[in-house]
Design a protein around this motif. Structure first.
Motif, mmCIF file in Angstrom:
data_model
loop_
_atom_site.group_PDB
_atom_site.id
_atom_site.type_symbol
_atom_site.label_atom_id
_atom_site.label_comp_id
_atom_site.label_asym_id
_atom_site.label_seq_id
_atom_site.Cartn_x
_atom_site.Cartn_y
_atom_site.Cartn_z
ATOM 1 N N CYS A 30 -34.474 20.930 78.262
ATOM 2 C CA CYS A 30 -34.579 22.358 77.935
ATOM 3 C C CYS A 30 -36.032 22.802 77.934
ATOM 4 C CB CYS A 30 -33.938 22.624 76.583
ATOM 5 S SG CYS A 30 -34.111 24.336 76.010
ATOM 6 N N ALA A 31 -36.897 22.043 77.254
ATOM 7 C CA ALA A 31 -38.309 22.435 77.169
ATOM 8 C C ALA A 31 -38.962 22.442 78.544
ATOM 9 C CB ALA A 31 -39.053 21.499 76.226
ATOM 10 N N LEU A 32 -38.659 21.447 79.372
ATOM 11 C CA LEU A 32 -39.234 21.414 80.720
ATOM 12 C C LEU A 32 -38.769 22.613 81.537
ATOM 13 C CD1 LEU A 32 -39.117 17.619 81.615
ATOM 14 C CD2 LEU A 32 -41.149 19.037 81.344
ATOM 15 N N SER A 33 -37.510 23.014 81.364
ATOM 16 C CA SER A 33 -37.020 24.172 82.127
ATOM 17 C C SER A 33 -37.748 25.445 81.722
ATOM 18 C CB SER A 33 -35.512 24.342 81.927
ATOM 19 O OG SER A 33 -35.210 24.847 80.639
ATOM 20 N N ARG A 34 -38.164 25.525 80.468
ATOM 21 C CA ARG A 34 -38.856 26.715 79.994
ATOM 22 C C ARG A 34 -40.345 26.681 80.311
ATOM 23 N NH1 ARG A 34 -35.436 28.366 74.493
ATOM 24 N NH2 ARG A 34 -33.445 28.367 75.605
ATOM 25 N N LEU A 35 -40.829 25.532 80.764
ATOM 26 C CA LEU A 35 -42.235 25.391 81.116
ATOM 27 C C LEU A 35 -42.432 25.184 82.618
ATOM 28 C CD1 LEU A 35 -43.353 23.094 78.159
ATOM 29 C CD2 LEU A 35 -44.028 25.475 78.509
ATOM 30 N N ASP A 36 -41.419 25.468 83.403
ATOM 31 C CA ASP A 36 -41.502 25.298 84.861
ATOM 32 C C ASP A 36 -41.698 26.663 85.507
ATOM 33 O OD1 ASP A 36 -41.323 24.712 87.514
ATOM 34 O OD2 ASP A 36 -39.313 23.848 87.446
ATOM 35 N N VAL A 37 -42.951 26.964 85.833
ATOM 36 C CA VAL A 37 -43.275 28.291 86.344
ATOM 37 C C VAL A 37 -42.746 28.500 87.760
ATOM 38 C CG1 VAL A 37 -45.508 27.766 87.397
ATOM 39 C CG2 VAL A 37 -45.130 30.016 86.323
ATOM 40 N N THR A 38 -42.392 27.411 88.447
ATOM 41 C CA THR A 38 -41.883 27.535 89.813
ATOM 42 C C THR A 38 -40.397 27.877 89.835
ATOM 43 O OG1 THR A 38 -41.305 25.174 90.006
ATOM 44 C CG2 THR A 38 -43.562 25.825 90.564
#
Length: 313
Positions: A30-38
């Protein structure tokens, strides 16, 4: 909590998901999805049925939060895009985010919602909720008791940037104004346990008392004093309290929590004659409590001396 999303993303990516339990794997993803600007923003699936203004508003803020967290140098541009988007959504040009905030609050109020705008740490924030209840609470503090109105907030649509970017793993538990204390109910497992009674209620009551006693003092100093109160009263939660403070230390007064944490821990170490948080953990609880109260009392004397230079701390 320091808004360093790029570093957080690198750390999360370095962790083998196979080494995590199901709860932590879900958090990592979840956190990675919210920090993936691409990638496109995650869908607003957790947001209840609300009008299009609220959904568009949240999309603007979430886009700004992610871009600002990932690259500190991009924050001015991200804020400029937020201002432009808010002007379009509100149907009138706005000079900056503070100019837009009263207009946002009015639109949300007209929709039957409550909100809190302003800055939390280094970012413009937005909280939206649908229910409030009030109760008078009397809270014991090291320098005298304090009775105040506590506003319990629930039915959240947005709990702010830190909660969003951490997938509700952390975030603001509440705040204090001249109108009393404001509690974000879903931030707590219980409203009667030590975590709430000490780490929120005593902490925020100290803010309330300090603002009445000392007036306008820097945010980091308010936090420094309230965190000393947590240490002064924490018993079963003391290990968690110390670890939370130790994990978020900084030297930027613009991030008052991390700035206060570092200075508060150093004050305790100096008073107790130790040199690390590990040694603080090993300190008898009564000595730790006494050191926290002594540090708070000394700071009160210093603040009184600043307000009344003829007095010596």
């Amino acid at each position: 909590m320091r808004g360093q999303g790029g570093a957080a993303r690198s750390t999360l990516q370095s962790i083998d998901p196979a080494a995590l339990d199901a709860k932590d794997r879900t958090f990592r993803d979840c956190a990675l999805s919210r920090l993936d600007v691409t990638a496109p923003l995650p869908p607003l699936s957790e947001v209840p049925a609300v009008n299009s203004f609220v959904r568009d508003l949240l999309t603007l803020y979430r886009t700004y939060w992610r871009a600002s967290a990932l690259d500190g140098t991009s924050r001015p541009a991200a804020e400029k895009r937020l201002v432009a988007g808010l002007g379009k959504l509100l149907g009138r040009p706005v000079a900056d985010v503070p100019a837009a905030e009263p207009l946002i609050a009015a639109r949300l109020k007209a929709a039957g919602l409550f909100s809190q705008e302003g800055r939390t740490g280094v970012f413009h924030d937005l909280m939206i909720w649908s229910r409030e209840t009030q109760q008078i609470e009397t809270v014991a503090l090291p320098e005298g008791g304090n009775a105040t109105q506590v506003n319990y907030l629930d039915g959240f649509i947005s709990r702010g940037w830190s909660s969003y970017l951490s997938c509700n793993r952390t975030g603001t538990g509440g705040w204090t104004t001249g109108a009393g204390l404001f509690v974000i109910v879903p931030s707590y497992d219980s409203l009667t346990d030590e975590n709430f009674r000490v780490n929120f209620l005593a902490h925020e009551s100290q803010h309330y008392a300090d603002k009445k006693r000392f007036g306008d003092i820097p945010s980091w100093r308010l936090e420094y004093r309230a965190k000393l109160v947590e240490v002064a009263y924490a018993e079963t939660t003391i290990g968690k309290v110390l670890d939370n403070f130790a994990s978020n230390q900084g030297d930027d007064p613009a991030d008052p929590h991390s700035y206060a944490n570092k200075r508060m821990l150093k004050a305790l170490e100096d008073r107790l004659g130790v040199t690390s948080v590990v040694e603080l953990h090993a300190t008898p609880l009564d000595r730790l409590h006494a050191a926290a109260v002594a540090a708070l009392t000394a700071d009160s004397a210093a603040l009184d001396a600043e307000r009344h230079p003829s007095r010596k701390p």
